[in-house]
Design a protein around this motif. Structure first.
Motif, PDB file in Angstrom:
ATOM      1  N   THR A  73      -4.505   9.403  10.569  1.00  0.00           N
ATOM      2  CA  THR A  73      -5.716   8.844   9.963  1.00  0.00           C
ATOM      3  C   THR A  73      -5.356   7.679   9.057  1.00  0.00           C
ATOM      4  O   THR A  73      -6.025   6.636   9.052  1.00  0.00           O
ATOM      5  CB  THR A  73      -6.461   9.938   9.169  1.00  0.00           C
ATOM      6  N   VAL A  74      -4.293   7.838   8.292  1.00  0.00           N
ATOM      7  CA  VAL A  74      -3.842   6.763   7.409  1.00  0.00           C
ATOM      8  C   VAL A  74      -3.403   5.564   8.243  1.00  0.00           C
ATOM      9  O   VAL A  74      -3.774   4.413   7.959  1.00  0.00           O
ATOM     10  CB  VAL A  74      -2.682   7.234   6.504  1.00  0.00           C
ATOM     11  N   LEU A  75      -2.651   5.843   9.291  1.00  0.00           N
ATOM     12  CA  LEU A  75      -2.165   4.752  10.145  1.00  0.00           C
ATOM     13  C   LEU A  75      -3.321   4.028  10.827  1.00  0.00           C
ATOM     14  O   LEU A  75      -3.294   2.815  10.987  1.00  0.00           O
ATOM     15  CB  LEU A  75      -1.166   5.299  11.164  1.00  0.00           C
ATOM     16  N   LYS A  76      -4.359   4.783  11.207  1.00  0.00           N
ATOM     17  CA  LYS A  76      -5.540   4.158  11.812  1.00  0.00           C
ATOM     18  C   LYS A  76      -6.209   3.223  10.813  1.00  0.00           C
ATOM     19  O   LYS A  76      -6.614   2.105  11.160  1.00  0.00           O
ATOM     20  CB  LYS A  76      -6.524   5.236  12.278  1.00  0.00           C
ATOM     21  N   ALA A  77      -6.325   3.662   9.561  1.00  0.00           N
ATOM     22  CA  ALA A  77      -6.926   2.814   8.520  1.00  0.00           C
ATOM     23  C   ALA A  77      -6.083   1.560   8.307  1.00  0.00           C
ATOM     24  O   ALA A  77      -6.617   0.446   8.226  1.00  0.00           O
ATOM     25  CB  ALA A  77      -7.052   3.599   7.218  1.00  0.00           C
ATOM     26  N   TYR A  78      -4.781   1.723   8.248  1.00  0.00           N
ATOM     27  CA  TYR A  78      -3.901   0.578   8.026  1.00  0.00           C
ATOM     28  C   TYR A  78      -3.946  -0.396   9.212  1.00  0.00           C
ATOM     29  O   TYR A  78      -3.876  -1.605   9.022  1.00  0.00           O
ATOM     30  CB  TYR A  78      -2.474   1.047   7.761  1.00  0.00           C
ATOM     31  N   ARG A  79      -4.070   0.138  10.430  1.00  0.00           N
ATOM     32  CA  ARG A  79      -4.205  -0.752  11.604  1.00  0.00           C
ATOM     33  C   ARG A  79      -5.506  -1.548  11.522  1.00  0.00           C
ATOM     34  O   ARG A  79      -5.541  -2.725  11.856  1.00  0.00           O
ATOM     35  CB  ARG A  79      -4.165   0.059  12.895  1.00  0.00           C
ATOM     36  N   GLU A  80      -6.587  -0.890  11.078  1.00  0.00           N
ATOM     37  CA  GLU A  80      -7.867  -1.587  10.948  1.00  0.00           C
ATOM     38  C   GLU A  80      -7.766  -2.702   9.898  1.00  0.00           C
ATOM     39  O   GLU A  80      -8.261  -3.798  10.115  1.00  0.00           O
ATOM     40  CB  GLU A  80      -8.974  -0.587  10.563  1.00  0.00           C
ATOM     41  N   GLY A 113       6.927  -1.196   4.929  1.00  0.00           N
ATOM     42  CA  GLY A 113       5.608  -0.696   4.557  1.00  0.00           C
ATOM     43  C   GLY A 113       4.501  -1.645   4.959  1.00  0.00           C
ATOM     44  O   GLY A 113       4.691  -2.568   5.741  1.00  0.00           O
ATOM     45  N   THR A 114       3.335  -1.409   4.396  1.00  0.00           N
ATOM     46  CA  THR A 114       2.149  -2.217   4.669  1.00  0.00           C
ATOM     47  C   THR A 114       1.813  -3.003   3.417  1.00  0.00           C
ATOM     48  O   THR A 114       1.668  -2.427   2.331  1.00  0.00           O
ATOM     49  CB  THR A 114       0.967  -1.312   5.075  1.00  0.00           C
ATOM     50  N   PHE A 115       1.675  -4.321   3.575  1.00  0.00           N
ATOM     51  CA  PHE A 115       1.498  -5.200   2.432  1.00  0.00           C
ATOM     52  C   PHE A 115       0.182  -5.968   2.526  1.00  0.00           C
ATOM     53  O   PHE A 115      -0.272  -6.312   3.624  1.00  0.00           O
ATOM     54  CB  PHE A 115       2.661  -6.206   2.366  1.00  0.00           C
ATOM     55  N   ILE A 116      -0.384  -6.264   1.381  1.00  0.00           N
ATOM     56  CA  ILE A 116      -1.617  -7.039   1.298  1.00  0.00           C
ATOM     57  C   ILE A 116      -1.312  -8.495   1.634  1.00  0.00           C
ATOM     58  O   ILE A 116      -0.367  -9.085   1.094  1.00  0.00           O
ATOM     59  CB  ILE A 116      -2.223  -6.945  -0.125  1.00  0.00           C
ATOM     60  N   ARG A 117      -2.131  -9.061   2.535  1.00  0.00           N
ATOM     61  CA  ARG A 117      -1.957 -10.467   2.922  1.00  0.00           C
ATOM     62  C   ARG A 117      -2.881 -11.391   2.137  1.00  0.00           C
ATOM     63  O   ARG A 117      -2.513 -12.503   1.800  1.00  0.00           O
ATOM     64  CB  ARG A 117      -2.257 -10.653   4.414  1.00  0.00           C
ATOM     65  N   LEU A 125       0.855  -1.193   0.000  1.00  0.00           N
ATOM     66  CA  LEU A 125       0.000   0.000   0.000  1.00  0.00           C
ATOM     67  C   LEU A 125       0.884   1.234   0.000  1.00  0.00           C
ATOM     68  O   LEU A 125       2.035   1.189   0.438  1.00  0.00           O
ATOM     69  CB  LEU A 125      -0.893   0.011   1.245  1.00  0.00           C
ATOM     70  N   PRO A 126       0.346   2.348  -0.483  1.00  0.00           N
ATOM     71  CA  PRO A 126       1.129   3.590  -0.412  1.00  0.00           C
ATOM     72  C   PRO A 126       1.508   3.871   1.041  1.00  0.00           C
ATOM     73  O   PRO A 126       0.747   3.557   1.965  1.00  0.00           O
ATOM     74  CB  PRO A 126       0.158   4.654  -0.927  1.00  0.00           C
ATOM     75  N   THR A 127       2.655   4.473   1.228  1.00  0.00           N
ATOM     76  CA  THR A 127       3.062   4.836   2.584  1.00  0.00           C
ATOM     77  C   THR A 127       2.132   5.920   3.110  1.00  0.00           C
ATOM     78  O   THR A 127       1.456   6.618   2.334  1.00  0.00           O
ATOM     79  CB  THR A 127       4.504   5.366   2.600  1.00  0.00           C
ATOM     80  N   ALA A 128       2.128   6.081   4.418  1.00  0.00           N
ATOM     81  CA  ALA A 128       1.315   7.143   5.018  1.00  0.00           C
ATOM     82  C   ALA A 128       1.717   8.487   4.437  1.00  0.00           C
ATOM     83  O   ALA A 128       0.872   9.323   4.131  1.00  0.00           O
ATOM     84  CB  ALA A 128       1.462   7.128   6.537  1.00  0.00           C
TER      85      ALA A 128
END
Length: 137
Positions: free
Chosen positions: A58-65, A79-83, A42-45
């Motif tokens: 807000t972005v980090l909250k979405a990514y945590r969810e 970064g944040t990756f799709i599982r 995913l795009p970085t925050a």
């Protein structure tokens, strides 16, 4: 560093939907449509903040969810990756009967003069009726 997947978040400040939920919903839609696949980053925050002018928290909250739901995983420093993906074969197969029937319906609705928002409202109403009493996952 891996490049971000081709997903751009669009924030509608007048929608009444919390900004972080818009990111969660758009990510889920991208998963259902096959735009995002396991392993995509995913795009970085910072990238989201630059594109949308929202608070990084807000972005980090979405990514945590998304991570809490098991859809993504954060990798420290990467970064944040799709599982995993969402949706069934009808979403991925452009020749699936359901997709074809829906495309035909959209064509008939356009020919009848319905605009995108009209179709969205009609389809949403029918979905709400079909799933009345069920809670969203």
């Amino acid at each position: 560093m891996a490049e971000s997947a081709a997903v751009e978040f669009r924030i509608d400040r007048r929608s009444g939907v919390a900004t972080y939920l818009q990111i969660v919903q758009q990510t889920k839609q991208a998963l259902r449509l096959g735009v995002l696949r396991p392993g995509d980053r995913l795009p970085t925050a910072r990238e989201v903040v630059e594109a949308t002018a929202i608070n990084p928290n807000t972005v980090l909250k979405a990514y945590r969810e998304l991570e809490r739901e098991g859809l993504t995983e954060g990798r420290r420093g990467l970064g944040t990756f799709i599982r995993r993906t969402l949706g069934g074969a009808a979403h991925e197969d452009p020749g699936s009967p359901l997709r074809g029937e829906l495309a035909d319906w959209v064509g008939r609705a356009r020919a009848a003069g319905l605009e995108r928002d009209d179709m969205t409202a009609l389809f949403g109403t029918l979905l709400d009726s079909a799933f009345e009493g069920e809670t969203k996952a």
